[in-house]
Design a protein around this motif. Structure first.
Motif, short mmCIF file in Angstrom:
data_model
loop_
_atom_site.label_atom_id
_atom_site.label_comp_id
_atom_site.label_asym_id
_atom_site.label_seq_id
_atom_site.Cartn_x
_atom_site.Cartn_y
_atom_site.Cartn_z
N LEU A 16 0.84 -1.20 0.00
CA LEU A 16 0.00 0.00 0.00
C LEU A 16 0.87 1.25 0.00
N PHE A 17 1.89 1.26 0.84
CA PHE A 17 2.81 2.40 0.92
C PHE A 17 3.47 2.64 -0.43
N GLU A 18 4.00 1.58 -1.03
CA GLU A 18 4.70 1.71 -2.30
C GLU A 18 3.77 2.20 -3.42
N SER A 19 2.51 1.84 -3.37
CA SER A 19 1.59 2.25 -4.43
C SER A 19 1.09 3.68 -4.25
N LEU A 20 0.90 4.12 -3.00
CA LEU A 20 0.33 5.45 -2.76
C LEU A 20 1.35 6.54 -2.46
N GLU A 43 4.71 10.37 5.17
CA GLU A 43 5.23 9.30 6.01
C GLU A 43 4.55 9.28 7.38
N GLU A 44 4.30 10.47 7.95
CA GLU A 44 3.63 10.55 9.25
C GLU A 44 2.22 9.97 9.17
N VAL A 45 1.53 10.25 8.08
CA VAL A 45 0.17 9.70 7.91
C VAL A 45 0.23 8.17 7.86
N PHE A 46 1.17 7.63 7.10
CA PHE A 46 1.30 6.18 7.02
C PHE A 46 1.63 5.57 8.39
N VAL A 49 -1.55 5.51 10.54
CA VAL A 49 -2.48 4.46 10.12
C VAL A 49 -1.97 3.10 10.60
N TRP A 50 -0.68 2.86 10.47
CA TRP A 50 -0.11 1.58 10.92
C TRP A 50 -0.26 1.42 12.44
N GLU A 51 0.09 2.47 13.18
CA GLU A 51 0.03 2.39 14.64
C GLU A 51 -1.39 2.18 15.13
N ASN A 52 -2.34 2.79 14.47
CA ASN A 52 -3.75 2.69 14.88
C ASN A 52 -4.47 1.50 14.25
N GLN A 53 -3.76 0.78 13.35
CA GLN A 53 -4.35 -0.39 12.69
C GLN A 53 -5.72 -0.06 12.10
N ILE A 54 -5.79 1.08 11.41
CA ILE A 54 -7.04 1.51 10.80
C ILE A 54 -7.45 0.49 9.75
N ASP A 55 -8.70 0.14 9.80
CA ASP A 55 -9.24 -0.91 8.94
C ASP A 55 -10.01 -0.27 7.79
N PHE A 56 -9.76 -0.70 6.59
CA PHE A 56 -10.44 -0.17 5.41
C PHE A 56 -11.26 -1.26 4.76
N PHE A 66 -6.43 8.25 2.75
CA PHE A 66 -5.06 8.77 2.73
C PHE A 66 -5.00 10.17 2.14
N TYR A 67 -5.74 10.42 1.07
CA TYR A 67 -5.73 11.76 0.49
C TYR A 67 -6.29 12.79 1.46
N LYS A 68 -7.37 12.45 2.13
CA LYS A 68 -7.97 13.38 3.08
C LYS A 68 -7.04 13.62 4.27
N ALA A 69 -6.42 12.57 4.76
CA ALA A 69 -5.50 12.70 5.89
C ALA A 69 -4.29 13.55 5.52
N VAL A 70 -3.74 13.33 4.33
CA VAL A 70 -2.58 14.13 3.89
C VAL A 70 -3.00 15.59 3.72
#
Length: 83
Positions: A16-20, A43-46, A49-56, A66-70
């Protein structure tokens, strides 16, 4: 996790990181006009998301999130520069 949701693994998250990441950096740059800060914000947004284990639920929801968060992080950064 249960149901139709995919397991949140390091491998899937790396993909996901590599694609976005590249397109999100360009997106952030449009707000900030500074590539290094843009990269840091994405990077901070990623990390959050990882730390909070946000589920999509699906790919569109993931991309939209991700766009909204950035965007929000960029606007917050710009606010701190104004004051």
């Amino acid at each position: 996790m249960t149901g139709n949701k995919k397991e949140f693994t390091l491998t899937s998250y790396k993909q996901l990181f590599e694609s976005l990441y590249p397109q999100l950096c360009v997106f952030a740059f449009k707000y900030l006009n500074d590539l290094d800060i843009s990269k840091d914000i994405v990077e901070e947004v990623f990390v959050k998301v990882w730390e909070n284990q946000i589920d999509f639920q699906n790919e569109k929801q993931t991309t939209d999130y991700f766009y909204k968060a950035v965007k929000n992080e960029c606007l917050d950064y710009l606010k701190t520069k104004l004051f």
